[in-house]
Design an enzyme around this catalytic site. Sequence first.
Site, PDB file in Angstrom:
ATOM      1  N   CYS A  92     -11.800   8.664  -5.651  1.00 54.62           N
ATOM      2  CA  CYS A  92     -13.125   8.199  -6.572  1.00 54.62           C
ATOM      3  C   CYS A  92     -12.199   7.491  -6.989  1.00 54.62           C
ATOM      4  O   CYS A  92     -12.351   6.234  -8.189  1.00 54.62           O
ATOM      5  CB  CYS A  92     -13.310   9.269  -7.429  1.00 54.62           C
ATOM      6  SG  CYS A  92     -14.094  10.556  -6.472  1.00 54.62           S
TER       7      CYS A  92
ATOM      8  N   HIS B 231     -15.860   5.733 -13.854  1.00 53.76           N
ATOM      9  CA  HIS B 231     -15.836   6.217 -12.751  1.00 53.76           C
ATOM     10  C   HIS B 231     -17.047   7.211 -13.225  1.00 53.76           C
ATOM     11  O   HIS B 231     -17.311   7.576 -14.089  1.00 53.76           O
ATOM     12  CB  HIS B 231     -14.907   7.095 -12.285  1.00 53.76           C
ATOM     13  CG  HIS B 231     -15.887   8.049 -11.240  1.00 53.76           C
ATOM     14  ND1 HIS B 231     -16.081   7.076  -9.654  1.00 53.76           N
ATOM     15  CD2 HIS B 231     -15.417   8.505 -10.448  1.00 53.76           C
ATOM     16  CE1 HIS B 231     -15.589   8.193  -8.685  1.00 53.76           C
ATOM     17  NE2 HIS B 231     -15.665   9.160  -9.651  1.00 53.76           N
TER      18      HIS B 231
ATOM     19  N   ASN C  23     -22.292  10.053  -7.183  1.00 53.58           N
ATOM     20  CA  ASN C  23     -20.894   9.511  -7.196  1.00 53.58           C
ATOM     21  C   ASN C  23     -20.641   9.034  -6.245  1.00 53.58           C
ATOM     22  O   ASN C  23     -20.888   9.305  -4.878  1.00 53.58           O
ATOM     23  CB  ASN C  23     -20.047  10.350  -7.208  1.00 53.58           C
ATOM     24  CG  ASN C  23     -18.209  10.870  -7.888  1.00 53.58           C
ATOM     25  OD1 ASN C  23     -18.086   9.615  -7.078  1.00 53.58           O
ATOM     26  ND2 ASN C  23     -17.955  11.964  -7.576  1.00 53.58           N
TER      27      ASN C  23
HETATM   28  N1  ACO Z   1     -27.551  23.634  -8.762  1.00 54.10           N
HETATM   29  C1  ACO Z   1     -28.176  25.000  -9.121  1.00 54.10           C
HETATM   30  N2  ACO Z   1     -27.515  25.553 -10.130  1.00 54.10           N
HETATM   31  C2  ACO Z   1     -25.860  25.489 -10.397  1.00 54.10           C
HETATM   32  C3  ACO Z   1     -25.528  24.008  -9.093  1.00 54.10           C
HETATM   33  C4  ACO Z   1     -26.934  23.587  -8.955  1.00 54.10           C
HETATM   34  N3  ACO Z   1     -27.029  22.601  -7.749  1.00 54.10           N
HETATM   35  N4  ACO Z   1     -24.579  24.117  -9.084  1.00 54.10           N
HETATM   36  C5  ACO Z   1     -24.287  25.183  -9.596  1.00 54.10           C
HETATM   37  N5  ACO Z   1     -25.206  25.587  -9.688  1.00 54.10           N
HETATM   38  C6  ACO Z   1     -24.810  27.137 -11.366  1.00 54.10           C
HETATM   39  C7  ACO Z   1     -23.890  28.207 -10.709  1.00 54.10           C
HETATM   40  O1  ACO Z   1     -23.428  29.230  -9.703  1.00 54.10           O
HETATM   41  C8  ACO Z   1     -23.444  28.488 -11.757  1.00 54.10           C
HETATM   42  O2  ACO Z   1     -24.751  29.806 -12.147  1.00 54.10           O
HETATM   43  P1  ACO Z   1     -24.094  31.063 -12.386  1.00 54.10           P
HETATM   44  O3  ACO Z   1     -23.339  30.420 -13.987  1.00 54.10           O
HETATM   45  O4  ACO Z   1     -24.978  32.152 -12.443  1.00 54.10           O
HETATM   46  O5  ACO Z   1     -22.503  31.270 -12.239  1.00 54.10           O
HETATM   47  C9  ACO Z   1     -23.579  27.703 -13.138  1.00 54.10           C
HETATM   48  O6  ACO Z   1     -24.637  26.578 -12.070  1.00 54.10           O
HETATM   49  C10 ACO Z   1     -22.727  27.060 -13.562  1.00 54.10           C
HETATM   50  O7  ACO Z   1     -22.016  26.617 -12.513  1.00 54.10           O
HETATM   51  P2  ACO Z   1     -20.809  25.142 -12.889  1.00 54.10           P
HETATM   52  O8  ACO Z   1     -20.078  25.141 -11.457  1.00 54.10           O
HETATM   53  O9  ACO Z   1     -20.024  25.803 -13.849  1.00 54.10           O
HETATM   54  O10 ACO Z   1     -21.422  24.026 -13.170  1.00 54.10           O
HETATM   55  P3  ACO Z   1     -21.016  22.825 -13.807  1.00 54.10           P
HETATM   56  O11 ACO Z   1     -21.560  22.735 -15.463  1.00 54.10           O
HETATM   57  O12 ACO Z   1     -19.197  22.599 -14.159  1.00 54.10           O
HETATM   58  O13 ACO Z   1     -21.134  21.972 -13.499  1.00 54.10           O
HETATM   59  C11 ACO Z   1     -20.566  19.882 -11.589  1.00 54.10           C
HETATM   60  C12 ACO Z   1     -20.565  21.535 -11.676  1.00 54.10           C
HETATM   61  C13 ACO Z   1     -21.413  19.613 -11.661  1.00 54.10           C
HETATM   62  C14 ACO Z   1     -19.530  20.196 -10.374  1.00 54.10           C
HETATM   63  C15 ACO Z   1     -19.080  20.102 -12.844  1.00 54.10           C
HETATM   64  O14 ACO Z   1     -18.338  21.046 -13.149  1.00 54.10           O
HETATM   65  C16 ACO Z   1     -18.325  18.351 -12.338  1.00 54.10           C
HETATM   66  O15 ACO Z   1     -18.974  17.390 -12.551  1.00 54.10           O
HETATM   67  N6  ACO Z   1     -17.487  18.649 -11.822  1.00 54.10           N
HETATM   68  C17 ACO Z   1     -16.328  17.325 -11.543  1.00 54.10           C
HETATM   69  C18 ACO Z   1     -16.940  16.691 -10.752  1.00 54.10           C
HETATM   70  C19 ACO Z   1     -15.728  15.358 -10.295  1.00 54.10           C
HETATM   71  O16 ACO Z   1     -15.572  15.020 -11.036  1.00 54.10           O
HETATM   72  N7  ACO Z   1     -15.344  15.121  -9.057  1.00 54.10           N
HETATM   73  C20 ACO Z   1     -13.869  14.500  -9.494  1.00 54.10           C
HETATM   74  C21 ACO Z   1     -14.571  12.784  -8.798  1.00 54.10           C
HETATM   75  S1  ACO Z   1     -14.816  13.279  -7.158  1.00 54.10           S
HETATM   76  C22 ACO Z   1     -13.896  12.582  -5.682  1.00 54.10           C
HETATM   77  O17 ACO Z   1     -12.937  12.077  -5.947  1.00 54.10           O
HETATM   78  C23 ACO Z   1     -14.187  12.377  -4.116  1.00 54.10           C
END
Ligand code: ACO
Length: 362
Positions: free
Chosen positions: A111, A251, A281
């Site tokens: 990214c 980004h 993204n």
């Molecule tokens: N739908 C519903 N529930 C979900 C989903 C979904 N799609 N995904 C996760 N959950 C649930 C989890 O199971 C968890 O449930 P629990 O509390 O019962 O265990 C809860 O939601 C919270 O999950 P987290 O993973 O802690 O959610 P978070 O708030 O961290 O959001 C996300 C997840 C959106 C992926 C976030 O962590 C994020 O944006 N991370 C960074 C991504 C990024 O910047 N990537 C870099 C670029 S990509 C590249 O370089 C190719």
Amino acid sequence: MTGSAITGWGKCLPPTVLTNHDLEMLVDTSDDWITSRTGIKERRISHVGTAELATVAGFRALAAAGLEPPDVDLVSVATCTPDMLLPSAASLVQDRLGAVNAGAVDQNAACSGFLYSLITASGMVQAGIVESALVIGAERLTYFIDFTDRGTAVLFGDGAGAVVVQATDEPGGLKGSRMGSDGSLAKLLWAPGSGTATDRVALESNHKHLAVEMNGPEVFKKAVTAMGDAAAAVVEQAGWALDDVDILIPHQANIRIIDATARRLHLDPAKVFINIASYGNTSAATIPIALTEALEMGRVEPGARIVFAAFGAGLSWAAAAYEFGSRTEPLGVSDAELPPTDGDVMALLAENFAYFGGGPDR
Ligand code: ACO
């Protein structure tokens, strides 16, 4: 040293849309969760390869700069999803454009890739190594997404964006840059079955290894710190006060990461460009798509002081302080288009479902 200026810009978004409601049919998720936790409402799925997306964006950027393809000295494509390992996506694009006088090279920093390419191309222009460069960010990341994994399925989309960087006597151009990496955290975001470290026999029995795997919360924490620190550092390097920044083009991985980066710069939210709701993204394509939209919407004034910041797999990050040139209107418009498609998103993803499993009838 000469100056560098962004003189052309363009984007190419494939027309087929995958909405949050479509995703509710594929994984255990909801429009409400995706919208509130990421800011994404829909994303695009490509019916063509990365090089095709890149070529259309490239034609549009060249037209905006008033250049013909043979005028360009360098075609640089930032991508982590090339059509194939050999040759580079850039060579395919160079040929399709007819950029017959250009060198061609890919850069992969996931990214962060477009900013790495923009920084290196601008540096080459300013050092007099090339006079003009076509810098493209293009991805077909959904090819590597397992649509049974709700942790990644909701986040990514396909697309391409491009800029032309040219030598200029005007002041401006790249004023500050930061590039960073922490490869010890590689496993937080990777596609372990996509290269030569792959046990091909094992991959036959477990297709999941070809998919992007991510530890979202850990990536999130690192992204907030690294993007914020890099953005603040380039503002200081440029000799700007925080108040001098006219627009932050970050980004677009998660609205909460964008908000945290803006807070780190004490920026008025009105100065932050956000289009994550429409495209999700798109990895290396995100920033040139966002810059092009910002220009089309009149959000970039002549001489604007822009901060770009990105974060991705590697883990990698980058930021740039860029003083825009005096022209914010395109000189020309290209008639390049993608081949048509009927826009049926589930039909387009059928091959993906056949490979990784899942689908609307799961
Ligand atoms: N739908 C519903 N529930 C979900 C989903 C979904 N799609 N995904 C996760 N959950 C649930 C989890 O199971 C968890 O449930 P629990 O509390 O019962 O265990 C809860 O939601 C919270 O999950 P987290 O993973 O802690 O959610 P978070 O708030 O961290 O959001 C996300 C997840 C959106 C992926 C976030 O962590 C994020 O944006 N991370 C960074 C991504 C990024 O910047 N990537 C870099 C670029 S990509 C590249 O370089 C190719």
